[in-house]
Scaffold this motif. Structure first.
Motif, PDB file in Angstrom:
ATOM      1  N   PRO A   1      -5.625  11.889  -7.046  1.00 43.81           N
ATOM      2  CA  PRO A   1      -6.416  10.796  -7.598  1.00 43.81           C
ATOM      3  C   PRO A   1      -5.510   9.662  -8.083  1.00 43.81           C
ATOM      4  CG  PRO A   1      -7.093  12.908  -8.537  1.00 43.81           C
ATOM      5  CD  PRO A   1      -5.832  13.143  -7.775  1.00 43.81           C
ATOM      6  N   ALA A   2      -5.989   8.433  -7.873  1.00 41.16           N
ATOM      7  CA  ALA A   2      -5.283   7.235  -8.337  1.00 41.16           C
ATOM      8  C   ALA A   2      -6.345   6.270  -8.858  1.00 41.16           C
ATOM      9  CB  ALA A   2      -4.473   6.613  -7.210  1.00 41.16           C
ATOM     10  N   GLY A   3      -6.771   6.492 -10.091  1.00 42.68           N
ATOM     11  CA  GLY A   3      -7.870   5.697 -10.648  1.00 42.68           C
ATOM     12  C   GLY A   3      -9.152   6.036  -9.915  1.00 42.68           C
ATOM     13  N   ASP A   4      -9.834   5.006  -9.364  1.00 51.43           N
ATOM     14  CA  ASP A   4     -11.070   5.242  -8.611  1.00 51.43           C
ATOM     15  C   ASP A   4     -10.796   5.404  -7.117  1.00 51.43           C
ATOM     16  OD1 ASP A   4     -10.337   2.621  -8.141  1.00 51.43           O
ATOM     17  OD2 ASP A   4     -12.375   1.828  -8.275  1.00 51.43           O
ATOM     18  N   ARG A   5      -9.529   5.569  -6.754  1.00 45.76           N
ATOM     19  CA  ARG A   5      -9.129   5.762  -5.366  1.00 45.76           C
ATOM     20  C   ARG A   5      -8.246   7.005  -5.270  1.00 45.76           C
ATOM     21  NH1 ARG A   5      -6.926   0.167  -3.338  1.00 45.76           N
ATOM     22  NH2 ARG A   5      -7.595   0.880  -1.299  1.00 45.76           N
ATOM     23  N   TRP A   6      -7.595   7.205  -4.142  1.00 43.24           N
ATOM     24  CA  TRP A   6      -6.724   8.358  -3.939  1.00 43.24           C
ATOM     25  C   TRP A   6      -5.441   7.902  -3.268  1.00 43.24           C
ATOM     26  CZ3 TRP A   6     -11.848   8.277  -3.726  1.00 43.24           C
ATOM     27  CH2 TRP A   6     -12.538   9.239  -4.469  1.00 43.24           C
ATOM     28  N   ASP A   7      -4.385   8.659  -3.482  1.00 44.04           N
ATOM     29  CA  ASP A   7      -3.133   8.454  -2.766  1.00 44.04           C
ATOM     30  C   ASP A   7      -2.928   9.617  -1.813  1.00 44.04           C
ATOM     31  OD1 ASP A   7      -2.438   6.079  -3.998  1.00 44.04           O
ATOM     32  OD2 ASP A   7      -0.957   6.973  -5.337  1.00 44.04           O
ATOM     33  N   LEU A   8      -2.706   9.286  -0.548  1.00 40.47           N
ATOM     34  CA  LEU A   8      -2.209  10.265   0.397  1.00 40.47           C
ATOM     35  C   LEU A   8      -0.696  10.258   0.195  1.00 40.47           C
ATOM     36  CD1 LEU A   8      -2.310  12.117   2.907  1.00 40.47           C
ATOM     37  CD2 LEU A   8      -2.012  10.035   4.278  1.00 40.47           C
ATOM     38  N   VAL A   9      -0.142  11.410  -0.135  1.00 47.76           N
ATOM     39  CA  VAL A   9       1.302  11.530  -0.331  1.00 47.76           C
ATOM     40  C   VAL A   9       1.831  12.329   0.855  1.00 47.76           C
ATOM     41  CG1 VAL A   9       3.158  12.297  -1.841  1.00 47.76           C
ATOM     42  CG2 VAL A   9       0.990  11.482  -2.830  1.00 47.76           C
ATOM     43  N   PHE A  10       2.707  11.709   1.624  1.00 47.81           N
ATOM     44  CA  PHE A  10       3.195  12.270   2.883  1.00 47.81           C
ATOM     45  C   PHE A  10       4.714  12.272   2.820  1.00 47.81           C
ATOM     46  CE2 PHE A  10       4.052  12.187   7.445  1.00 47.81           C
ATOM     47  CZ  PHE A  10       3.071  13.029   7.942  1.00 47.81           C
ATOM     48  N   VAL A  11       5.328  13.437   2.983  1.00 47.19           N
ATOM     49  CA  VAL A  11       6.778  13.580   2.825  1.00 47.19           C
ATOM     50  C   VAL A  11       7.402  14.009   4.146  1.00 47.19           C
ATOM     51  CG1 VAL A  11       8.628  14.753   1.566  1.00 47.19           C
ATOM     52  CG2 VAL A  11       6.474  14.208   0.399  1.00 47.19           C
ATOM     53  N   ARG A  12       8.476  13.326   4.513  1.00 47.54           N
ATOM     54  CA  ARG A  12       9.181  13.623   5.764  1.00 47.54           C
ATOM     55  C   ARG A  12      10.681  13.559   5.503  1.00 47.54           C
ATOM     56  NH1 ARG A  12       8.367  12.795  11.558  1.00 47.54           N
ATOM     57  NH2 ARG A  12       6.297  13.524  11.049  1.00 47.54           N
ATOM     58  N   ASP A  13      11.396  14.571   5.942  1.00 42.96           N
ATOM     59  CA  ASP A  13      12.857  14.558   5.877  1.00 42.96           C
ATOM     60  C   ASP A  13      13.393  14.016   7.194  1.00 42.96           C
ATOM     61  OD1 ASP A  13      13.300  15.589   3.260  1.00 42.96           O
ATOM     62  OD2 ASP A  13      12.749  17.579   3.988  1.00 42.96           O
ATOM     63  N   LEU A  14      14.295  13.045   7.088  1.00 44.51           N
ATOM     64  CA  LEU A  14      14.913  12.427   8.262  1.00 44.51           C
ATOM     65  C   LEU A  14      16.417  12.643   8.193  1.00 44.51           C
ATOM     66  CD1 LEU A  14      12.864   9.125   8.087  1.00 44.51           C
ATOM     67  CD2 LEU A  14      12.596  10.910   9.811  1.00 44.51           C
TER      68      LEU A  14
ATOM     69  N   ARG B   1       3.389   6.987  -0.101  1.00 43.21           N
ATOM     70  CA  ARG B   1       2.151   7.067  -0.881  1.00 43.21           C
ATOM     71  C   ARG B   1       1.242   5.965  -0.349  1.00 43.21           C
ATOM     72  NH1 ARG B   1       3.094  10.253  -5.289  1.00 43.21           N
ATOM     73  NH2 ARG B   1       5.300  10.659  -5.669  1.00 43.21           N
ATOM     74  N   HIS B   2       0.175   6.369   0.329  1.00 40.69           N
ATOM     75  CA  HIS B   2      -0.757   5.412   0.932  1.00 40.69           C
ATOM     76  C   HIS B   2      -2.077   5.491   0.175  1.00 40.69           C
ATOM     77  CE1 HIS B   2      -2.590   3.706   4.906  1.00 40.69           C
ATOM     78  NE2 HIS B   2      -3.125   3.158   3.832  1.00 40.69           N
ATOM     79  N   ARG B   3      -2.417   4.427  -0.540  1.00 46.15           N
ATOM     80  CA  ARG B   3      -3.651   4.369  -1.330  1.00 46.15           C
ATOM     81  C   ARG B   3      -4.840   4.202  -0.399  1.00 46.15           C
ATOM     82  NH1 ARG B   3      -3.035   2.358  -6.616  1.00 46.15           N
ATOM     83  NH2 ARG B   3      -1.659   4.148  -6.584  1.00 46.15           N
TER      84      ARG B   3
ATOM     85  N   PRO C   1     -11.543  10.025  -0.210  1.00 48.26           N
ATOM     86  CA  PRO C   1     -10.687  11.201  -0.033  1.00 48.26           C
ATOM     87  C   PRO C   1     -10.750  11.791   1.372  1.00 48.26           C
ATOM     88  CG  PRO C   1     -12.578  11.747  -1.409  1.00 48.26           C
ATOM     89  CD  PRO C   1     -12.602  10.260  -1.198  1.00 48.26           C
ATOM     90  N   ASP C   2     -11.903  11.648   2.076  1.00 47.09           N
ATOM     91  CA  ASP C   2     -12.009  12.236   3.410  1.00 47.09           C
ATOM     92  C   ASP C   2     -11.227  11.460   4.468  1.00 47.09           C
ATOM     93  OD1 ASP C   2     -13.781  10.098   3.302  1.00 47.09           O
ATOM     94  OD2 ASP C   2     -15.280  11.066   4.557  1.00 47.09           O
ATOM     95  N   LEU C   3     -10.650  10.306   4.098  1.00 45.51           N
ATOM     96  CA  LEU C   3      -9.780   9.569   5.020  1.00 45.51           C
ATOM     97  C   LEU C   3      -8.381  10.177   5.086  1.00 45.51           C
ATOM     98  CD1 LEU C   3     -10.641   5.850   4.182  1.00 45.51           C
ATOM     99  CD2 LEU C   3     -11.347   7.173   6.184  1.00 45.51           C
ATOM    100  N   ALA C   4      -8.013  10.993   4.116  1.00 47.68           N
ATOM    101  CA  ALA C   4      -6.646  11.513   4.027  1.00 47.68           C
ATOM    102  C   ALA C   4      -6.195  12.260   5.286  1.00 47.68           C
ATOM    103  CB  ALA C   4      -6.485  12.386   2.779  1.00 47.68           C
ATOM    104  N   PRO C   5      -6.981  13.186   5.855  1.00 48.25           N
ATOM    105  CA  PRO C   5      -6.506  13.873   7.067  1.00 48.25           C
ATOM    106  C   PRO C   5      -6.284  12.923   8.241  1.00 48.25           C
ATOM    107  CG  PRO C   5      -8.357  15.063   6.112  1.00 48.25           C
ATOM    108  CD  PRO C   5      -8.245  13.755   5.381  1.00 48.25           C
ATOM    109  N   LYS C   6      -7.149  11.926   8.379  1.00 47.45           N
ATOM    110  CA  LYS C   6      -7.004  10.954   9.462  1.00 47.45           C
ATOM    111  C   LYS C   6      -5.727  10.140   9.281  1.00 47.45           C
ATOM    112  CE  LYS C   6     -11.981  10.528   9.958  1.00 47.45           C
ATOM    113  NZ  LYS C   6     -13.151   9.669   9.830  1.00 47.45           N
ATOM    114  N   MET C   7      -5.502   9.672   8.058  1.00 47.65           N
ATOM    115  CA  MET C   7      -4.292   8.895   7.777  1.00 47.65           C
ATOM    116  C   MET C   7      -3.047   9.766   7.956  1.00 47.65           C
ATOM    117  SD  MET C   7      -5.093   5.854   7.105  1.00 47.65           S
ATOM    118  CE  MET C   7      -6.308   4.779   6.427  1.00 47.65           C
TER     119      MET C   7
END
Length: 178
Positions: free
Chosen positions: A18-31, A117-119, A123-129
């Protein structure tokens, strides 16, 4: 790599917070590349054009207004953007339309831990993003390795495992498969 043989890599660390009235998709990648090299891929328009879901009208490495044009096949949709923070090579934050993207680059022994972190509004957009960013960052990894495959974005992503990634991230995020 031959583009036709490209397949997505394993799932990445992902969360929806949760990020206020929205959500953050947190996506981690090691390069396996140093932060300076990853920074260039995140900010320079010619490099972004080879992996990102958009084209940038300027270098994103400095604060200020920009235009990021979403690409799907032969169509593009320009959207206003503002680079809010650009601390080379550790933090890049910018708006993209109604969204907010925050890229954190942390040096590791073997390269860089990239945290996006993509705002998002729903919440159901997270898997698509997550599926979309997964493919884009796989392509970015190949670009950084000196083995470019070309951008995979928009509807074309479905030809490269987007549906399977979306379903797997939906399960991982414990959200409805939408």
């Amino acid at each position: 790599m031959d583009r036709d043989s490209f397949r997505p890599g394993p799932l990445n660390e992902v969360a929806r917070v949760p990020a206020g009235d929205r959500w953050d998709l947190v996506f981690v990648r090691d390069l396996r590349h140093p932060p300076e090299k990853v920074w260039a891929a995140l900010t320079e328009p010619d490099r972004l054009a080879q992996w990102a879901p958009f084209l940038a009208d300027r270098d994103l490495g400095a604060p200020g207004d920009a235009t990021l044009s979403t690409v799907d096949g032969d169509r593009t949709w320009p959207e206003r953007a503002t680079v809010r923070q650009a601390d080379r090579p550790t933090l890049l934050e910018y708006t993209w339309g109604e969204g907010l993207l925050r890229w954190e680059l942390t040096p590791t022994e073997s390269g860089t831990r990239l945290t996006l972190r993509h705002r998002i509004d729903q919440p159901d957009l997270a898997p698509k993003m997550a599926a979309g960013w997964h493919l884009c960052l796989d392509v970015a990894g190949h670009l950084l390795d000196g083995d470019p495959v070309g951008p995979i974005r928009g509807g074309e992503a479905k030809e490269f495992g987007w549906d399977e990634l979306r379903a797997a991230y939906a399960e991982r995020l414990d959200s409805p498969k939408s």
